[in-house]
Every structure is written in structure tokens, then in C-alpha cells.
Write an enzyme that holds these catalytic residues in place. Structure first.
Site, PDB file in Angstrom:
ATOM      1  N   SER A 154       9.117  53.450  43.167  1.00 22.26           N
ATOM      2  CA  SER A 154       9.670  54.431  42.228  1.00 22.26           C
ATOM      3  C   SER A 154       9.794  53.735  40.882  1.00 22.26           C
ATOM      4  CB  SER A 154      11.060  54.876  42.705  1.00 22.26           C
ATOM      5  OG  SER A 154      11.770  55.515  41.667  1.00 22.26           O
ATOM      6  N   TYR A 167      19.653  53.659  46.384  1.00 24.96           N
ATOM      7  CA  TYR A 167      18.231  54.018  46.214  1.00 24.96           C
ATOM      8  C   TYR A 167      17.526  52.994  45.308  1.00 24.96           C
ATOM      9  CZ  TYR A 167      14.165  57.001  45.160  1.00 24.96           C
ATOM     10  OH  TYR A 167      12.886  57.515  45.016  1.00 24.96           O
TER      11      TYR A 167
HETATM   12  P1  NAD Z   1      10.490  64.540  50.259  1.00 23.89           P
HETATM   13  O1  NAD Z   1      11.937  64.682  50.567  1.00 23.89           O
HETATM   14  O2  NAD Z   1       9.695  65.746  49.919  1.00 23.89           O
HETATM   15  O3  NAD Z   1       9.747  63.800  51.449  1.00 23.89           O
HETATM   16  C1  NAD Z   1      10.330  62.724  52.148  1.00 23.89           C
HETATM   17  C2  NAD Z   1       9.580  62.544  53.443  1.00 23.89           C
HETATM   18  O4  NAD Z   1      10.141  61.433  54.145  1.00 23.89           O
HETATM   19  C3  NAD Z   1       9.686  63.746  54.372  1.00 23.89           C
HETATM   20  O5  NAD Z   1       8.435  63.969  54.976  1.00 23.89           O
HETATM   21  C4  NAD Z   1      10.681  63.289  55.430  1.00 23.89           C
HETATM   22  O6  NAD Z   1      10.456  63.912  56.690  1.00 23.89           O
HETATM   23  C5  NAD Z   1      10.357  61.819  55.490  1.00 23.89           C
HETATM   24  N1  NAD Z   1      11.429  61.027  56.094  1.00 23.89           N
HETATM   25  C6  NAD Z   1      12.732  60.961  55.739  1.00 23.89           C
HETATM   26  N2  NAD Z   1      13.390  60.121  56.551  1.00 23.89           N
HETATM   27  C7  NAD Z   1      12.470  59.646  57.431  1.00 23.89           C
HETATM   28  C8  NAD Z   1      12.531  58.749  58.519  1.00 23.89           C
HETATM   29  N3  NAD Z   1      13.695  58.159  58.870  1.00 23.89           N
HETATM   30  N4  NAD Z   1      11.400  58.498  59.214  1.00 23.89           N
HETATM   31  C9  NAD Z   1      10.225  59.102  58.890  1.00 23.89           C
HETATM   32  N5  NAD Z   1      10.109  59.950  57.865  1.00 23.89           N
HETATM   33  C10 NAD Z   1      11.218  60.221  57.145  1.00 23.89           C
HETATM   34  O7  NAD Z   1      10.433  63.483  49.076  1.00 23.89           O
HETATM   35  P2  NAD Z   1       9.221  62.930  48.169  1.00 23.89           P
HETATM   36  O8  NAD Z   1       9.603  63.161  46.777  1.00 23.89           O
HETATM   37  O9  NAD Z   1       7.926  63.406  48.651  1.00 23.89           O
HETATM   38  O10 NAD Z   1       9.391  61.362  48.431  1.00 23.89           O
HETATM   39  C11 NAD Z   1       8.376  60.569  49.031  1.00 23.89           C
HETATM   40  C12 NAD Z   1       8.522  59.142  48.541  1.00 23.89           C
HETATM   41  O11 NAD Z   1       8.294  59.098  47.133  1.00 23.89           O
HETATM   42  C13 NAD Z   1       9.910  58.539  48.770  1.00 23.89           C
HETATM   43  O12 NAD Z   1       9.777  57.173  49.135  1.00 23.89           O
HETATM   44  C14 NAD Z   1      10.555  58.643  47.401  1.00 23.89           C
HETATM   45  O13 NAD Z   1      11.558  57.672  47.192  1.00 23.89           O
HETATM   46  C15 NAD Z   1       9.353  58.407  46.514  1.00 23.89           C
HETATM   47  N6  NAD Z   1       9.514  58.888  45.135  1.00 23.89           N
HETATM   48  C16 NAD Z   1       9.640  60.208  44.854  1.00 23.89           C
HETATM   49  C17 NAD Z   1       9.803  60.603  43.525  1.00 23.89           C
HETATM   50  C18 NAD Z   1       9.913  62.043  43.125  1.00 23.89           C
HETATM   51  O14 NAD Z   1      10.166  62.304  41.938  1.00 23.89           O
HETATM   52  N7  NAD Z   1       9.738  62.994  43.999  1.00 23.89           N
HETATM   53  C19 NAD Z   1       9.847  59.648  42.518  1.00 23.89           C
HETATM   54  C20 NAD Z   1       9.728  58.306  42.857  1.00 23.89           C
HETATM   55  C21 NAD Z   1       9.560  57.932  44.166  1.00 23.89           C
END
Ligand code: NAD
Length: 269
Positions: A154, A167
Site C-alpha cells: 500500500s 494497517y
Molecule cells: P477487499 O476488502 O475488497 O478484499 C479483501 C480480500 O481479502 C477479500 O477477498 C477477502 O475475502 C480477503 N480476505 C480477508 N481476510 C482474509 C483471510 N484471513 N484469508 C484469506 N482472504 C482474506 O479489499 P481490496 O481493496 O481489494 O484489498 C486487497 C489488498 O489491497 C489488501 O491487501 C489491501 O490492503 C490492499 N490495498 C487496497 C487499497 C485500496 O484502496 N483498495 C489500497 C492499498 C492497498
């Protein structure tokens, strides 16, 4: 549909692949020719729908429910993936959660949940993947590398984040986990890299974009003037997983519309 198949005959595992960024990445890897294990922890129907999208590209897709913070579940998942697909060539460590809290009120439970999924989960999945990469070695007809790992980090591996210390700490940890694995395993032809997304429109951060006021505030942090989409990250992941990036080792690719450019200074500070 793109005819370019840089991942043909490769086997990928994407954690947290039934929502948001992971969903976009899993579908893009399938479009690029890979068979994909769709990992998730809850939401059976959403996971099945992602697998169906991947199969439409003529690739195999396995749906596997496992909590990435649990060693036994991770090892079972990789065991099944190797037995059903033959091997694993690509791991995308994507699963992640937020459990936000003011620092003084942060419970040990919230701290441990976020570190457990975001950081320990990446350690456990990487270890299982690396064991398979080392067992199999390079297969030149498949890829120049013995395996590729992409760690979803991130912008908060670099930007401190009040109210989200658990986080931000997990993402700072991912940076050095990724770099340490990359340094140790590059001689074995295993490439480990990271992606640092900025603000991507997914359920994890819905409160930051789901009202016009919130979106307006968010856009003040993004020089490029739009929120990111899962496809923006998915294209970067396909590139990092393919031999097109064969000399890229231990790098974090920021895909953030300029969020890390200190936009507060764009009007002379
Ligand atoms: P999201 O909530 O849409 O998806 C998260 C996914 O992780 C889901 O599929 C959920 O089922 C899975 N998950 C959660 N706990 C789990 C576990 N214990 N075991 C297996 N799977 C698990 O969120 P997203 O935005 O798609 O996030 C995906 C990644 O991207 C994360 O690591 C997040 O930190 C990172 N990220 C997202 C953003 C953003 O702006 N959306 C920015 C920076 C980083």
C-alpha cells in the site's frame, strides 16, 4: 479480449481473490493465460463467480476457502493446488483487512487481526510457494524464473496513517519482508516484488469514495485526479508476474495516481 498470453501454461494462486483488487488480479491473470487458484475466506458465491470468469478465457480455476493467517489452512491450500494443477508458478499475496482505531483505544485483538492476515498471511503463503518453487526449479519452456511472488502492499508502506497504526505497520512490514525474500531468493531465480496501490475503488475503503463529499476530499490527495480501479492494479500484476519484467527484483511498484508525490505541496506548500 486480449490475445497476448504472457502467462500461458503457468499456475497462479491469488489470495483474497473474491473481491476488489484480488478479483481484478485473478481475472487478469486468467486472461493472460494462467490457471488460477481463487482463494477467499468468506463469500462462496463471489468466489465461484470469479472462477467462472477465469474459465471463460479457457483456463482452469480452482476455488479454495482458507484463512491465510492460519498455517495449517495455508499449507493445505498449497498442497491441493500442487496436487490438482501440478505446481504453482505465481503467488499474489493480496488478502488484507483494516480494523481501524484511534491508537489509545486500539485493542490487542484489532492489532493481531491485521498483523495476522496482512503480514503473517503473506509470510505463510510465500513460504509455501517458495518451497514449491525450490522443489521444481526453473522450467525454461514456462518462464525464465523458478517462481514469482507479488506482495500487495500500500502507499501506507511509506505514508504514516493516523487511526490505522496496525494497517500501516503491516504494510511497512510487507516492504521489508518482500525485500528480504527478494534478496535471499534471487540467486534461486525466484523474483519477489511488491505493488503499492493508492486509493482503489473497492469495498475496503468504501467510506472514502461512496459519497460525493468523501470522493472530493479523496481526490485532493490524488494528483492524477481520479480514483484507481482494480484493473489498474491487475495490469501491473500481470506484468510483474510475466517474463516481461524478468530483471525486476525486489521493487515496489507504486500504482497510486501520484498519491506519494506529497500533493499538499502542489500549491507551493
Ligand atoms: P477487499 O476488502 O475488497 O478484499 C479483501 C480480500 O481479502 C477479500 O477477498 C477477502 O475475502 C480477503 N480476505 C480477508 N481476510 C482474509 C483471510 N484471513 N484469508 C484469506 N482472504 C482474506 O479489499 P481490496 O481493496 O481489494 O484489498 C486487497 C489488498 O489491497 C489488501 O491487501 C489491501 O490492503 C490492499 N490495498 C487496497 C487499497 C485500496 O484502496 N483498495 C489500497 C492499498 C492497498
Amino acid at each position: 479480449m486480449s490475445d497476448y498470453k504472457p502467462l500461458a501454461h503457468q499456475k497462479a494462486l491469488v489470495t483474497g481473490a473474491n473481491s476488489g483488487i484480488g478479483e481484478g488480479v485473478a481475472i487478469a491473470l486468467g486472461q493472460a493465460g494462467a490457471d488460477v487458484v481463487v482463494n477467499y475466506v468468506e463469500g462462496d458465491d463471489a468466489a465461484a463467480a470469479v472462477a467462472d470468469r477465469i474459465r471463460q478465457f479457457g483456463c482452469n480455476a480452482l476455488v479454495h476457502k482458507a484463512d491465510v493467517s492460519r498455517e495449517d489452512e495455508v499449507d493445505d491450500m498449497f498442497g491441493r493446488a500442487v496436487s490438482e494443477l501440478g505446481t504453482i508458478d505465481i503467488l499474489v499475496n493480496n488478502a488484507g483487512i483494516q480494523r481501524d482505531s484511534d491508537f489509545a483505544d486500539m485493542t490487542v485483538e484489532k492489532w493481531n487481526q491485521v498483523i495476522g492476515v496482512n503480514l503473517t498471511g503473506q509470510f505463510l503463503c510465500s513460504r509455501a510457494a517458495i518451497r514449491e518453487f525450490l522443489r521444481r526449479g526453473v522450467v525454461p519452456s514456462i518462464s525464465h524464473a523458478a517462481g514469482k511472488i507479488i506482495c500487495m502492499s500500500s502507499v501506507h508502506q511509506a505514508i504514516p496513517w493516523a487511526g490505522h497504526a496496525n494497517y500501516a505497520t503491516s504494510k511497512g512490514g510487507i516492504k521489508l519482508l518482500m525485500e528480504s525474500m527478494a534478496q535471499e531468493l534471487a540467486p534461486k531465480r525466484i523474483r519477489v516484488n511488491g505493488i503499492a496501490p493508492g486509493a482503489i475503488q473497492t469495498p475496503i475503503n468504501a467510506s472514502a469514495w461512496n459519497t460525493p463529499d468523501a470522493l472530493k476530499r479523496l481526490l485532493t490527495l490524488i494528483p492524477y485526479g481520479r480514483i484507481g480501479l482494480p484493473e489498474d492494479i491487475a495490469r501491473a500484476a500481470v506484468w510483474l508476474a510475466s517474463d516481461d519484467s524478468d530483471y525486476v527484483v525486489g521493487t515496489t511498484l507504486f500504482v497510486d495516481g501520484g498519491m506519494t508525490l506529497y500533493p499538499g505541496f502542489s500549491t507551493n506548500g
